[in-house]
Design a protein around this motif. Structure first.
Motif: not given
Length: 349
Positions: A148-177
């Motif tokens: 979840d560091h800022y150079d790997h998990l970017d709020y603005k990018t995630i928000r813009k990608l949201r409509p075109q992402v089918t599934s997400v795999f992440c490290s335990l706990g990152v799903g809370s963000h």
């Protein structure tokens, strides 16, 4: 009102720490002890004798080549028309890259907002390195987030990608963000180390250890940091997140190797934090430990998060890899890298 909006945005970007059922699951993890996730080996943030004051003082000493002298070169690739038989990787600078394999699109740690910090004027991308945007991405079958560091998990990018992402795999706990940012919880799979998930098309994804830390605020270690192993019928790929050097590379290589390619960090290192990032020479050795047929060095070429020259990481890792007879791929930003075993070391830097 302006001040309130800025404060609200800042809180949103920071994300949300795990709570409720997710926190209860985290507490059962063998990697969670004393109120935080732990590395396999003792991992102090700094060596003995180095104060945080010294670290801060040294950080602001600028190397004369801390940034590129001009625009970084890049290749304009239409990702929607990238159809080849072999797996293909397109690197976007730092640790963001697109992977197409077995007819599926993967996107790893995308950061397209132009900075790698909670405030937009901090840690800005090098000129020419931020040429790809969320809108350039095709439908993403699997989004992979290592930590979840800022150079790997970017709020603005995630928000813009949201409509075109089918599934997400992440490290335990990152799903809370992610859930806090509006990502549907039903498409999120959070993984602990050594956990394997079967994907459609005879593919599997395994979360594996890394030697690092996490946190988007003052509290560290509340979410996990991982590397990932992506295996298909024909190919085996190591998708490394941030990690200091340790014995886990050899363990992963023995359990899951050999790998057709290992994607490993090689930049943002310093002797004042030797345990959480690798020196470039260690990166080359880690590829050997993993039993990789080729190394793709990342975590450089976009952001300044240390004091070394911007192109020093790739120079050092290539030199050491040659000594170890480890082929290295060094594509430009946006240049497709086809995984077919050929050495594509081009010294464009």
């Amino acid at each position: 009102n302006f001040g309130y909006s800025i404060k609200r945005m800042s809180v949103k970007i920071t994300g949300k720490l795990p709570s409720g059922k997710l926190l209860e699951r985290i507490k059962t993890s063998p990697n969670y002890k004393d109120g935080a996730f732990q590395n396999l080996s003792p991992t102090p943030m700094k060596p003995e004798g180095v104060s945080y004051w010294k670290m801060m003082r040294e950080f602001f000493k600028k190397h004369p080549d801390i940034s590129p002298p001009g625009l970084l070169p890049s290749v304009n690739t239409d990702l929607r028309k990238l159809h080849v038989q072999q797996p293909v990787i397109v690197w976007f600078g730092h640790s963001s890259y697109f992977l197409r394999i077995a007819g599926k699109n993967f996107l790893i740690d995308p950061v397209f907002s132009g900075n790698a910090a909670p405030l937009s004027f901090m840690v800005k991308a090098f000129p020419g390195s931020n040429v790809y945007k969320a809108g350039d991405m095709p439908v993403i079958d699997h989004l992979i987030l290592t930590h979840d560091h800022y150079d790997h998990l970017d709020y603005k990018t995630i928000r813009k990608l949201r409509p075109q992402v089918t599934s997400v795999f992440c490290s335990l706990g990152v799903g809370s963000h992610l859930r806090y940012w509006g990502i549907d919880r039903h498409i999120i799979t959070e993984m602990d180390w050594w956990q394997t998930e079967e994907l459609i098309g005879d593919m599997s994804l395994t979360a594996a250890p890394a030697r690092h830390f996490s946190g988007r605020g003052l509290k560290r270690g509340q979410t996990l940091w991982s590397s990932f192993i992506l295996k298909t019928k024909q190919y085996n790929l190591y998708l490394g997140g941030d990690s200091g050097y340790d014995t886990h590379f050899k363990e992963i290589g023995n359990k899951y190797g050999p790998f057709d390619i290992a994607i490993l960090e090689c930049g943002q290192y310093n002797t004042m934090w030797p345990f959480i990032h690798m020196m470039p020479e260690e990166t080359a050795q880690a590829a050997v430990d993993l039993q990789a047929r080729m190394l793709l060095p990342v975590h450089w070429g976009k952001f300044r998060l240390s004091m070394h020259a911007w192109n020093e990481p790739v120079q050092r890792v290539v030199n050491r890899a040659q000594q170890l007879n480890m082929p290295v791929a060094t594509p430009k930003i946006g240049e497709p890298l086809i995984i077919d075993g050929r050495n594509t070391t081009l010294k464009w830097w």
